[in-house]
Design an enzyme around this catalytic site. Structure first.
Site, PDB file in Angstrom:
ATOM      1  N   LYS A 195      20.122 -12.742 -13.614  1.00  0.00           N
ATOM      2  CA  LYS A 195      20.012 -13.760 -14.646  1.00  0.00           C
ATOM      3  C   LYS A 195      18.577 -14.282 -14.719  1.00  0.00           C
ATOM      4  O   LYS A 195      17.996 -14.405 -15.783  1.00  0.00           O
ATOM      5  CB  LYS A 195      20.998 -14.901 -14.367  1.00  0.00           C
ATOM      6  N   GLU A 201      16.040 -10.365  -3.375  1.00  0.00           N
ATOM      7  CA  GLU A 201      16.789  -9.169  -2.956  1.00  0.00           C
ATOM      8  C   GLU A 201      16.808  -8.145  -4.093  1.00  0.00           C
ATOM      9  O   GLU A 201      16.563  -6.953  -3.888  1.00  0.00           O
ATOM     10  CB  GLU A 201      18.244  -9.539  -2.613  1.00  0.00           C
ATOM     11  N   GLY A 254      25.862 -17.462 -13.549  1.00  0.00           N
ATOM     12  CA  GLY A 254      25.857 -16.183 -12.835  1.00  0.00           C
ATOM     13  C   GLY A 254      27.254 -15.722 -12.447  1.00  0.00           C
ATOM     14  O   GLY A 254      27.644 -14.579 -12.699  1.00  0.00           O
ATOM     15  N   ARG A 255      28.046 -16.619 -11.834  1.00  0.00           N
ATOM     16  CA  ARG A 255      29.375 -16.198 -11.358  1.00  0.00           C
ATOM     17  C   ARG A 255      30.399 -16.133 -12.485  1.00  0.00           C
ATOM     18  O   ARG A 255      31.568 -15.846 -12.234  1.00  0.00           O
ATOM     19  CB  ARG A 255      29.840 -17.126 -10.240  1.00  0.00           C
ATOM     20  N   GLU A 340      31.219 -21.354  -4.626  1.00  0.00           N
ATOM     21  CA  GLU A 340      29.933 -21.739  -5.204  1.00  0.00           C
ATOM     22  C   GLU A 340      30.147 -22.774  -6.306  1.00  0.00           C
ATOM     23  O   GLU A 340      29.299 -23.624  -6.556  1.00  0.00           O
ATOM     24  CB  GLU A 340      29.192 -20.510  -5.755  1.00  0.00           C
ATOM     25  N   HIS A 371      48.938  -6.561   9.173  1.00  0.00           N
ATOM     26  CA  HIS A 371      48.802  -6.038  10.536  1.00  0.00           C
ATOM     27  C   HIS A 371      47.565  -6.597  11.216  1.00  0.00           C
ATOM     28  O   HIS A 371      47.117  -6.063  12.232  1.00  0.00           O
ATOM     29  CB  HIS A 371      48.758  -4.507  10.480  1.00  0.00           C
ATOM     30  N   LYS A 481      16.937 -20.371   0.808  1.00  0.00           N
ATOM     31  CA  LYS A 481      15.984 -19.471   0.137  1.00  0.00           C
ATOM     32  C   LYS A 481      14.548 -19.960   0.368  1.00  0.00           C
ATOM     33  O   LYS A 481      13.640 -19.170   0.640  1.00  0.00           O
ATOM     34  CB  LYS A 481      16.235 -19.442  -1.376  1.00  0.00           C
TER      35      LYS A 481
HETATM   36  O1  F6P Z   1      21.778 -17.726  -4.833  1.00  0.00           O
HETATM   37  C1  F6P Z   1      22.857 -17.944  -5.661  1.00  0.00           C
HETATM   38  C2  F6P Z   1      22.696 -17.304  -7.007  1.00  0.00           C
HETATM   39  O2  F6P Z   1      21.847 -18.073  -7.793  1.00  0.00           O
HETATM   40  C3  F6P Z   1      24.037 -17.093  -7.685  1.00  0.00           C
HETATM   41  O3  F6P Z   1      24.500 -18.218  -8.306  1.00  0.00           O
HETATM   42  C4  F6P Z   1      23.736 -15.951  -8.584  1.00  0.00           C
HETATM   43  O4  F6P Z   1      24.894 -15.336  -9.048  1.00  0.00           O
HETATM   44  C5  F6P Z   1      22.912 -15.090  -7.674  1.00  0.00           C
HETATM   45  O5  F6P Z   1      22.141 -16.008  -6.930  1.00  0.00           O
HETATM   46  C6  F6P Z   1      22.022 -14.081  -8.342  1.00  0.00           C
HETATM   47  O6  F6P Z   1      21.114 -14.697  -9.208  1.00  0.00           O
HETATM   48  P1  F6P Z   1      20.367 -13.848 -10.316  1.00  0.00           P
HETATM   49  O7  F6P Z   1      21.380 -13.268 -11.213  1.00  0.00           O
HETATM   50  O8  F6P Z   1      19.455 -14.816 -11.017  1.00  0.00           O
HETATM   51  O9  F6P Z   1      19.580 -12.771  -9.615  1.00  0.00           O
END
Ligand code: F6P
Length: 508
Positions: A195, A201, A254-255, A340, A371, A481
């Site tokens: 987003k 990452e 995002g979620r 979240e 199990h 972060k």
């Molecule tokens: O660190 C949390 C977060 O901001 C989530 O809410 C989001 O889905 C994820 O990181 C990834 O963010 P982005 O889509 O901006 O890379």
């Protein structure tokens, strides 16, 4: 204390004072209980049953929770959500995920349609071979930019995907290496899903994927990249050609973004008609959530039970077990959606909350979990409300015994948790009276899958309203972060334990 809070507290006090009969007593006292607390939602290609009768909700609870919803301004907040008003006050944003499904404010719906048309065009062009042979897609994203696509592709594309999708989220290079090992670079495209287009990452993994393509004979690695983002300018800066950027609105969280261009790998794997059916299934739940009142509103009813267990029975977790291998990733998806969104300590106005907020969501897949962790559910000292999710139609083509045994076990667990069993030997006694809910799909299809996810989105929103919190921000993820960045940059000092760990790992 304002009037709303006072009214809510008075209702909570009444709820607390209500008797707590056992589940078996509730069934004995009301022969119509299943009819009242289990309801079907019809979709274009079948339907799904939401059975909340094995929870402790009775008529008195439902009436009080309906009052609580009114006191919390549920109808107004729901109207604001669907109108595209600002419902995320800390970030001054709307939450336009329902508009992606065609249900919402007119402008947001039109914008989503335009973005979908663009995405449909690109998906079609790839399927038609305009990008050469494309057999694999490495989808790079994290959190909401990965969990939804991973779940949807795993759930719906098992019978043969049009493009083989690998979702990579972890910065741990082992994750990306596994995708490399499964893909042929000459026929691989890369989707960079973020987003913000700044997440470390994702950007690091994306860079490594470009290097892998370049080192393995792909002349123009950037030509293989599609960007899925609400920050198209950043994607251009990073080097993606404007024609391969699929934007979505900043107001889609995002979620909650599976329905936007973040769903690109789903459309690529399944084909556009199935992606559109997934949106339609979610829209059916949107309309139900918007048009149904009180306890007839299924996500709201589920939130009543969630609140009951968290606040009145002190449950600190809730569990979800999919009796369907295709939904194995559902608990991970729900963890982000629920924790979240609602793992907060302050109200939407910034005041401390008056009770517990989101429980810890956890779960697994049935029958495996039976199990491993069900011992605690049946005899442990923690009360855990459980959701079971299953489909009547089998996903496999093996001997029907497989599916019969799967479903029998699913229903047996709900019955056993509720009934319990007496024994003279304490180690062999089951206390029973342990609640569960069951969502039974006629079949797992794109539409029922979309409906299942939208149901959980609205359940999460309804819980937030009842608790008075803002489910659409997530500032809790920022501090870690920032500190990771300080460690990367070097020079900052930390506590003695952290310093020692950094030194031990050669980072200090
Ligand atoms: O660190 C949390 C977060 O901001 C989530 O809410 C989001 O889905 C994820 O990181 C990834 O963010 P982005 O889509 O901006 O890379």
């Amino acid at each position: 204390m304002n009037d709303t809070t006072q009214a809510a507290q008075a209702i909570w006090a009444r709820l607390e004072a209500l008797p707590k009969p056992r589940l078996t007593e509730l069934f004995a006292a009301d022969p119509g209980r299943t009819g009242k607390l289990a309801a079907r939602l019809e979709l274009s290609d079948g339907g799904m049953l939401f059975d909340w009768s094995k929870t402790h909700l009775d008529d008195a609870h439902l009436a009080a929770f309906v009052e609580l919803a009114a006191a919390a301004g549920f109808a107004e907040r729901r109207a604001a959500l669907f109108a595209g008003d600002i419902v995320n006050p800390t970030e001054k944003r709307a939450a336009d995920h329902t508009a992606q499904r065609g249900v919402g404010g007119t402008d947001a719906v039109h914008e989503a349609e335009a973005f979908h048309a663009r995405m449909h065009g690109l998906v079609g062009a790839i399927h038609q071979g305009l990008f050469g042979e494309v057999r694999h897609l490495i989808h790079i994203g994290i959190g909401g930019s990965a969990l939804g696509p991973a779940l949807a592709v795993d759930a719906l594309a098992r019978d043969g995907a049009m493009v083989d999708v690998h979702v990579v989220s972890n910065i741990d290079g082992c994750a990306l290496e596994a995708a490399f090992a499964a893909c042929d670079p000459a026929t691989t495209m890369v989707a960079v899903a973020s987003k913000t287009f700044t997440t470390i990452e994702t950007m690091t993994n994306a860079q490594s994927a470009l290097s892998w393509l370049g080192q393995n004979g792909v002349a123009d690695p950037y030509g293989k990249v599609v960007a899925l983002t609400a920050a198209p300018d950043k994607a251009v800066e990073w080097g993606v050609d404007e024609t391969r950027i699929l934007p979505f609105a900043e107001s889609v969280g995002g979620r909650y973004s599976l329905w936007s261009s973040i769903g690109f790998p789903v459309a690529l794997a399944l084909g556009w008609p199935d992606f559109a059916e997934m949106l339609d299934g979610a829209a059916a739940v949107d309309r139900h959530f918007l048009d149904s009142e009180g306890a007839d509103n299924l996500p709201l009813r589920a939130a009543f039970a969630d609140q009951y267990y968290t606040r009145l029975r002190g449950c600190q977790t809730r569990a979800c077990f999919a009796y369907d291998e295709r939904l194995a990733l559902l608990p991970s998806y729900l963890q982000q959606l629920e924790m979240e969104s609602n793992g907060k300590s302050v109200t939407a106005e910034g005041a401390p909350v008056s009770g517990p907020t989101a429980p810890i969501t956890w779960g697994g897949v049935g029958t495996d979990a039976q199990h491993a962790v069900f011992q605690l559910l049946h005899q442990g000292t923690n009360l855990v409300p459980v959701d079971f999710i299953a489909a009547i139609a089998p996903g496999d083509e093996l001997d029907p015994a497989h599916h019969r045994i799967l479903l029998s076990n699913c229903f047996a667990q709900g019955a056993a948790l509720m009934a319990g069993k007496q024994s003279a030997d304490p180690a062999r006694a089951y206390p029973g009276d342990r609640p569960s809910a069951t969502i039974l799909l006629d079949d797992l299809t794109p539409a029922s899958f979309g409906a299942l996810i939208a149901f959980h989105e609205h359940r999460t929103f309804a819980n937030a309203v009842l608790m008075g919190i803002n489910p659409f921000d997530q500032f809790g993820v920022e501090l870690g972060k920032e500190i990771a960045k300080q460690i990367e940059t070097g020079g900052a000092k930390f506590d003695a334990s952290t310093e020692a760990l950094l030194k031990a790992a050669g980072l200090g």
